[in-house]
Design a protein around this motif. Structure first.
Motif, PDB file in Angstrom:
ATOM      1  N   VAL A   4       0.851  -1.196   0.000  1.00  0.00           N
ATOM      2  CA  VAL A   4       0.000   0.000   0.000  1.00  0.00           C
ATOM      3  C   VAL A   4       0.885   1.244   0.000  1.00  0.00           C
ATOM      4  N   VAL A   5       1.923   1.226   0.817  1.00  0.00           N
ATOM      5  CA  VAL A   5       2.865   2.371   0.818  1.00  0.00           C
ATOM      6  C   VAL A   5       3.481   2.539  -0.569  1.00  0.00           C
ATOM      7  N   SER A   6       3.828   1.437  -1.191  1.00  0.00           N
ATOM      8  CA  SER A   6       4.539   1.497  -2.486  1.00  0.00           C
ATOM      9  C   SER A   6       3.693   2.114  -3.597  1.00  0.00           C
ATOM     10  N   VAL A   7       2.373   1.953  -3.545  1.00  0.00           N
ATOM     11  CA  VAL A   7       1.562   2.541  -4.612  1.00  0.00           C
ATOM     12  C   VAL A   7       1.323   4.033  -4.378  1.00  0.00           C
ATOM     13  N   VAL A   8       1.530   4.491  -3.156  1.00  0.00           N
ATOM     14  CA  VAL A   8       1.346   5.928  -2.872  1.00  0.00           C
ATOM     15  C   VAL A   8       2.665   6.682  -3.028  1.00  0.00           C
ATOM     16  N   ASP A  12       2.129  15.363  -0.250  1.00  0.00           N
ATOM     17  CA  ASP A  12       3.217  16.049   0.469  1.00  0.00           C
ATOM     18  C   ASP A  12       3.777  15.227   1.616  1.00  0.00           C
ATOM     19  N   GLU A  13       2.958  14.339   2.173  1.00  0.00           N
ATOM     20  CA  GLU A  13       3.519  13.444   3.200  1.00  0.00           C
ATOM     21  C   GLU A  13       2.723  12.144   3.231  1.00  0.00           C
ATOM     22  N   LEU A  14       3.432  11.071   3.523  1.00  0.00           N
ATOM     23  CA  LEU A  14       2.868   9.724   3.559  1.00  0.00           C
ATOM     24  C   LEU A  14       3.211   9.112   4.904  1.00  0.00           C
ATOM     25  N   VAL A  15       2.185   8.874   5.710  1.00  0.00           N
ATOM     26  CA  VAL A  15       2.376   8.441   7.101  1.00  0.00           C
ATOM     27  C   VAL A  15       1.629   7.145   7.369  1.00  0.00           C
ATOM     28  N   VAL A  16       2.319   6.193   7.964  1.00  0.00           N
ATOM     29  CA  VAL A  16       1.648   5.008   8.505  1.00  0.00           C
ATOM     30  C   VAL A  16       1.482   5.240  10.005  1.00  0.00           C
ATOM     31  N   MET A  17       0.252   5.225  10.456  1.00  0.00           N
ATOM     32  CA  MET A  17      -0.037   5.387  11.887  1.00  0.00           C
ATOM     33  C   MET A  17      -0.139   3.998  12.483  1.00  0.00           C
ATOM     34  N   ALA A  25       6.766  -0.929   6.742  1.00  0.00           N
ATOM     35  CA  ALA A  25       6.271   0.379   6.298  1.00  0.00           C
ATOM     36  C   ALA A  25       7.433   1.335   6.064  1.00  0.00           C
ATOM     37  N   ARG A  26       8.385   1.326   6.985  1.00  0.00           N
ATOM     38  CA  ARG A  26       9.580   2.187   6.827  1.00  0.00           C
ATOM     39  C   ARG A  26      10.370   1.778   5.592  1.00  0.00           C
ATOM     40  N   ALA A  27      10.532   0.479   5.422  1.00  0.00           N
ATOM     41  CA  ALA A  27      11.327  -0.015   4.283  1.00  0.00           C
ATOM     42  C   ALA A  27      10.695   0.403   2.961  1.00  0.00           C
ATOM     43  N   ALA A  28       9.365   0.519   2.965  1.00  0.00           N
ATOM     44  CA  ALA A  28       8.672   0.904   1.725  1.00  0.00           C
ATOM     45  C   ALA A  28       8.687   2.414   1.509  1.00  0.00           C
ATOM     46  N   GLY A  29       9.135   3.173   2.524  1.00  0.00           N
ATOM     47  CA  GLY A  29       9.300   4.611   2.326  1.00  0.00           C
ATOM     48  C   GLY A  29       8.321   5.503   3.050  1.00  0.00           C
ATOM     49  N   ALA A  30       7.567   4.942   3.968  1.00  0.00           N
ATOM     50  CA  ALA A  30       6.627   5.781   4.713  1.00  0.00           C
ATOM     51  C   ALA A  30       7.276   6.301   5.983  1.00  0.00           C
TER      52      ALA A  30
END
Ligand SMILES: O=c1ccn([C@@H]2O[C@H](COP(=O)(O)OP(=O)(O)O)[C@@H](O)[C@H]2O)c(=O)[nH]1
Ligand SMILES: O=C(O)[C@@H](COP(=O)(O)O)O[C@H]1O[C@H](CO)[C@@H](O)[C@H](O)[C@H]1O
Length: 302
Positions: A49-53, A62-67, A79-84
């Motif tokens: 999911v992170v990767s498609v955003v 402007d920002e992509l956050v996993v809560m 999630a961190r590894a995918a860039g969030a």
């Protein structure tokens, strides 16, 4: 449907949203966008999911956050590894003991992000479609609505449809009965939606699974149908929970919806039944139906 609902459905439903990213970026006009993924033990899917955003970050987003909601698996790492950017529940409003639930982390995300517009996507999506984000932002960037709900075909496990069980069996009948003006909303519980920060910070958040129906009812109460829109996102596959789990979810949704509609309820524990050998035995689950206050009223640490 009521004539007013038919008019709204015709004017505020996009069956084939076609905004391009370039077009939407031009329409931002200084407004910023946060994408928030609530996640509880979603190590298997959060990375996708992170990767498609992620490709939208720096332009439309402007920002992509996993809560993170208290995961005990590899959710945070993936999630961190995918860039969030990953925010734990206790990283924001640390003086407040977290309540269990999805709504709790969505509410806390308001304190962890700064976007004028916020897009929520579930972290358990399977084969997530990159088009979800621009489609959800379209009505917010081109019109004057405050809440945009996604809708879609909802597979259920190996079947091509049948998902959205709580929607079809609980939320839709409830809304048709208590708020028929909302009978035109295709997916009232869908976890893919976008809204203005000004709206989100001005209303309470149900701490549990009642968050979506609570926000929908509050947006309707605040702005009327003209403040709402919905966009077709195609197909949405996700991890489907068991019927017993959805029973607890339904209790939270019913509790929140009835309270927002002025029907005082205080749901006690939900007693369900499980088979043990040849016997069916009761199994009770406490059902939390509680609201967090509008974030605009939350002051810094008292
Ligand atoms: O206490 C919770 C419960 C759920 N979720 C997240 O909220 C989303 C939707 O929850 P779930 O998949 O359980 O609901 P369903 O889609 O099955 O109705 C998922 O990303 C979950 O990881 C969460 O962050 N905290
Ligand atoms: O829409 C529904 O009926 C439920 C259950 O869906 P499935 O029957 O597992 O496809 O899923 C939604 O409900 C939750 C409570 O509002 C939301 O938080 C989820 O994002 C959404 O998937």
């Amino acid at each position: 449907m009521l004539p007013s609902v038919e008019r709204w459905f015709a004017s505020h439903t996009w069956q084939q949203p076609s905004w391009s990213v370039e077009e939407l970026v031009a329409l931002k006009r200084g407004r910023t966008v946060s994408v928030v993924l609530p996640a509880l033990n979603e190590e298997a899917t959060v990375g996708d999911v992170v990767s498609v955003v992620k490709p939208f970050v720096g332009s439309l987003v402007d920002e992509l956050v996993v809560m993170d909601s208290g995961s005990v698996d590899e959710t945070v790492v993936r999630a961190r590894a995918a860039g969030a950017r990953v925010v734990l529940r206790t990283d924001v409003l640390p003086w407040l003991e977290p309540l269990p639930g999805k709504g709790e982390v969505l509410w806390r995300s308001l304190a962890a992000t700064s976007g004028d517009l916020i897009v929520f996507l579930d972290s358990d999506l399977v084969d997530p479609d990159p088009a979800f984000v621009p489609a959800l932002l379209g009505p917010l960037l081109t019109g004057d609505v405050h809440l945009v709900k996604g809708f879609y075909r909802r597979p259920l496990r190996l079947e091509s449809s049948g998902g959205g069980r709580v929607t079809e069996l609980v939320a839709r009948p409830l809304l048709n009965t208590l708020r028929p003006e909302l009978s035109g909303v295709v997916q009232p519980l869908g976890g893919e939606y976008a809204a203005t920060r000004s709206f989100l910070e001005s209303v309470p958040f149900a701490a549990g699974y009642g968050v979506e129906i609570g926000l929908l009812l509050d947006a309707h109460r605040r702005y009327g149908l003209s403040g709402l829109a919905q966009v077709n996102l195609g197909v949405r596959k996700h991890r489907n929970r068991s019927l017993l789990q959805l029973g607890v979810m339904s209790s939270q949704i019913m509790g929140t919806a009835l309270a927002r509609c002025g029907v005082a309820v205080s749901p006690g524990p939900l007693t369900q039944f499980v088979q043990v050998s040849d016997e069916w035995l009761p199994d009770s689950t406490d059902v939390l139906v509680a609201d967090r206050p509008p974030m605009m009223h939350v002051v810094e640490q008292p």
